[in-house]
Design an enzyme around this catalytic site. Sequence first.
Site, mmCIF file in Angstrom:
data_model
loop_
_atom_site.group_PDB
_atom_site.id
_atom_site.type_symbol
_atom_site.label_atom_id
_atom_site.label_comp_id
_atom_site.label_asym_id
_atom_site.label_seq_id
_atom_site.Cartn_x
_atom_site.Cartn_y
_atom_site.Cartn_z
ATOM 1 N N THR A 24 -15.358 -15.720 -0.493
ATOM 2 C CA THR A 24 -14.685 -15.087 -1.627
ATOM 3 C C THR A 24 -13.246 -15.598 -1.704
ATOM 4 O O THR A 24 -12.638 -15.943 -0.694
ATOM 5 C CB THR A 24 -14.685 -13.547 -1.505
ATOM 6 O OG1 THR A 24 -13.807 -13.141 -0.436
ATOM 7 C CG2 THR A 24 -16.081 -13.007 -1.232
ATOM 8 N N GLY A 29 -5.582 -21.829 -2.054
ATOM 9 C CA GLY A 29 -5.009 -21.328 -0.804
ATOM 10 C C GLY A 29 -5.905 -21.490 0.406
ATOM 11 O O GLY A 29 -6.577 -22.515 0.590
ATOM 12 N N TYR A 209 -0.874 -3.144 0.608
ATOM 13 C CA TYR A 209 -1.412 -4.370 1.214
ATOM 14 C C TYR A 209 -1.576 -4.187 2.719
ATOM 15 O O TYR A 209 -2.639 -4.466 3.282
ATOM 16 C CB TYR A 209 -0.482 -5.542 0.917
ATOM 17 C CG TYR A 209 -0.978 -6.859 1.477
ATOM 18 C CD1 TYR A 209 -1.957 -7.599 0.822
ATOM 19 C CD2 TYR A 209 -0.470 -7.365 2.678
ATOM 20 C CE1 TYR A 209 -2.413 -8.797 1.333
ATOM 21 C CE2 TYR A 209 -0.917 -8.566 3.195
ATOM 22 C CZ TYR A 209 -1.890 -9.274 2.518
ATOM 23 O OH TYR A 209 -2.353 -10.464 3.043
#
Length: 361
Positions: A24, A29, A209
């Site tokens: 995923t 990146g 986060y």
Amino acid sequence: MIYIYLYRLPPNSLPRMNKVVLVTGANSGIGLALCERLLCQDRQIQLCLACRNMQRAEAARSALLVSHSDAQISILRLDVGSTQSVLKAAREVKQRYNRLDYLYLNAGIMPNPQVDFKALFKGLFSRNVIHMFATAEGLLTQQDRVNPDGLQEVFATNLFGHFLLVRELEPLLCQPGHTAQLIWTSSSNARRSAFSLDDIQHHKGVEPYSSSKYASDLLSLALNRHYNSQGVFSSVICPGLVMTNLTYGILPSFFWTLIMPVMWLIRVFTNTFTLTPYNGAEALSWLFLQKPESLDPLAKYHSLTSGFGNNYTQPRKMDMDEDMSEALYKQLLELESNVRKKIEEEEQDTRAHGQYLNQTE
């Protein structure tokens, strides 16, 4: 009389089944760097790039095919922040494949990051500068929001969507005589102090986060407890400090231009500044080569880069509480049940509305 001759092939001559790998957040990146490294390690894998943006996914696929022209690469539309998207993508995966060997749970977001510049400049000239950049402790906050499913966006994307994906793909993961690996991209920013069982979605906090990444560490431990007996093993990694689109979004571009030389200099003295996505994917690709039964469920596997640029992986014990991990797992199961019930009710309402319209025509 008809004679039938049966020949037993030696084990090493039996056809090898190609490994099926789903990643995923694979279009850029660390996710894209991981895909490149996996294809270098095993060019026979069936690689699925699960991405939210199909245009970027196709661009990533094309880029990988430039250096691996014969690779088996497919793309899949998946927004892990949307329960409907997760369910639809899982159905498609089950139609494409009859098993899944590796599920890399890599996609993640850090929306609207806000930096405490006073703490930043103070930290730049202190002995804690390396720790500050490596963990962002006391440095970063984020402004989260509620998504269309009624869930906190960071929680839904970084944790719950992946949990739901695992649950949906159980038939491909849990098979007799088959071993599968779940590999989570966590963070050095995953801190116990940011997470609470009383607020797993982090409605009330300002570090969603950090909370979501610590929750993924907890969940990995619980998944091992519940799935190891079915041949599924879960691990978490930390990519180190990597410069990706997510990282660059934290500060203005001119600031990164100013401090990047300092970052490269600091890397000589610390191994956690991996800096590039390729280096950050070290632990992810290392786990691909390991026997999952030999891995420590209480360890986080860190991507590290020496001052001379050599990459290696090192396990470090996590600050984990097994009772807490089990409590989180139960809450996620309950939330999953509620989400499925809500989706079913919405589908029933849609069907009923359609029938009503047909009757009134």
